[in-house]
Scaffold this active site. Sequence first.
Site, short mmCIF file in Angstrom:
data_model
loop_
_atom_site.label_atom_id
_atom_site.label_comp_id
_atom_site.label_asym_id
_atom_site.label_seq_id
_atom_site.Cartn_x
_atom_site.Cartn_y
_atom_site.Cartn_z
CG ASP A 75 -2.00 0.97 1.21
OD1 ASP A 75 -2.24 1.54 0.13
OD2 ASP A 75 -2.62 1.21 2.26
NE ARG A 83 0.87 1.27 4.20
CZ ARG A 83 0.10 2.05 4.93
NH1 ARG A 83 0.58 2.70 5.96
NH2 ARG A 83 -1.18 2.17 4.65
NE ARG A 145 -4.71 7.67 1.62
CZ ARG A 145 -5.52 6.68 1.97
NH1 ARG A 145 -6.44 6.87 2.91
NH2 ARG A 145 -5.41 5.51 1.37
CE LYS A 175 -5.00 3.47 -2.01
NZ LYS A 175 -3.99 2.81 -1.17
CG HIS A 176 -10.30 3.72 -0.96
ND1 HIS A 176 -9.65 4.95 -0.96
CD2 HIS A 176 -9.47 2.87 -0.30
CE1 HIS A 176 -8.49 4.84 -0.31
NE2 HIS A 176 -8.36 3.58 0.10
CG HIS A 188 -8.55 3.01 8.76
ND1 HIS A 188 -8.58 3.93 7.76
CD2 HIS A 188 -7.62 2.08 8.42
CE1 HIS A 188 -7.68 3.60 6.83
NE2 HIS A 188 -7.09 2.48 7.21
CG ASP A 258 -9.93 -0.45 2.20
OD1 ASP A 258 -8.77 -0.81 2.47
OD2 ASP A 258 -10.32 0.73 2.31
#
Length: 518
Positions: A75, A83, A145, A175-176, A188, A258
């Site tokens: 990701d 990451r 983002r 995404k998304h 989340h 997701d």
Amino acid sequence: MTSWSMDLFDWDPDVLGVLMAPFTGTELPGWTAQALDAGLASVILFGHNTPDPAATADLARAVHARAADCVVAIDEEGGDVTRLQSATGSSLPTAWALGEVDDVELTREVGRALGDLLAACDLDLDLAPVLDVSTDPANPVIGTRAFGDEPDRVARHARAFATGVTEAGLGTCAKHFPGHGATATDSHTALPRIDLDAAEFGRDHLSPWRIVPWLDSVMTAHVLVPAHGEGPASISPWSRPLLDRAVGGTYQGLVITDALDMAAVAADPGYGESAVRAIEAGADLLCLGSSLRRDDQQMLREAHDALLGAVATGRLPRAALRARAERTRDRLRSLRTRRRFVPAPALENALERAERLGAAAAARAVRARHASLGAGPVLVHDLRVTAQHASGARAPQLVDALRARGVPAEAAEVEVGDSPGQGPVPQWPSYPAPAPAPDPFSSPAADAPQRLALTRLPRSDTEEGGRLSALLARHPETIVVHTGVPDAAPDHRRLVLAHGAGRTMMRAVAELLLRGPR
């Protein structure tokens, strides 16, 4: 939590063929290796797997040595969501910064630089670009983002970014779906609901998805859109037909969920049930999520057993699941083939190019008004409160960027009165200094530190807005460095629009503040 051995666990290859599993650490665990032997389709790496690019490359190669066709996903968006460079911050700018510059060729080059970096680490699939249109300034999870708040700009830059990533031999994932930009809820932590009518939602949020036939996969979102159907898009049958309509035909790529450990669906209907419903809704690959706060083995086993149980009861026909797994493996195998046939650059070269290109792009994006720093110490007040679950923990990037330029910068502790319960919170949007007060735009005393305030959601986060109000009442000369989208910025004369909070954006902010007006 009790652990157990999975050495002799009877894995079902049809179930494993639709799963993208996490694991913990920087070495391949034995139980993951055995799941790979049994046919696990994909693994996903997070920041705890990737302390640096070299270690990431070693880990990805270990996976491929065990299972040549297993797709290793990550990701990695660049900017605030990284990451691969989680320890240092990304070399690349945010998507919003690229949209702000609005140079499509630059966006393609940034995508290529990211793709080259991932290829050098032997990764296969990047869960990017973001196609969300960030229309709600209070959105705590999308924000910078996104490439912007206008659908055509998002579509142009997302396609350019994906083109660059694909040129490097990587797979891409938009995404998304069907869009997470029109909500102030983070999936989340809870289930977002978007109460737009079908026409408005289609115009402002569905239209960028017309580009996805040129990408490899689509990630579905845990969002409610009552105008289109009941239940979260990721696990409800209305989303796949809507995707076909959005692309103007039958979508042929992969559909990936997701992360199923996110509270939006893990709380209700639950982790295992969500896995079953996602397959019923047409998903090809289930992203199980991050093992940072959960037992990695249990995550895979729970999803595996839920799907296997649905097969045993006839809820999921075995033939249909097998066909889905075969189709998914075939698509993933094609991604692996592409990776093998596109030469990867040396890791050092990829890092150097990303650093150089990212710095130039960020410098073009940041904006400032009435904001510059002189010689002397700087105190940085980080007023941001709302957690950024997508990007993870924040490093003191602005402090580090200033220190790298020789500025004696320190992170200020939250002072008494910085919270809304300990001081007045003026009604938005103004932050006037209380009378009597010095000229709010005069230079501070020679021996006083210069102050910078980092904000992201001061309009919608009551605590962040209160902290900013209290700070500006005491120190009206403070320069506000806003890391969120421009429409969420405070109404303050000394303002920097950073369009993100990552290393590259903060370095550009430091350069701009020290250079001063031109």
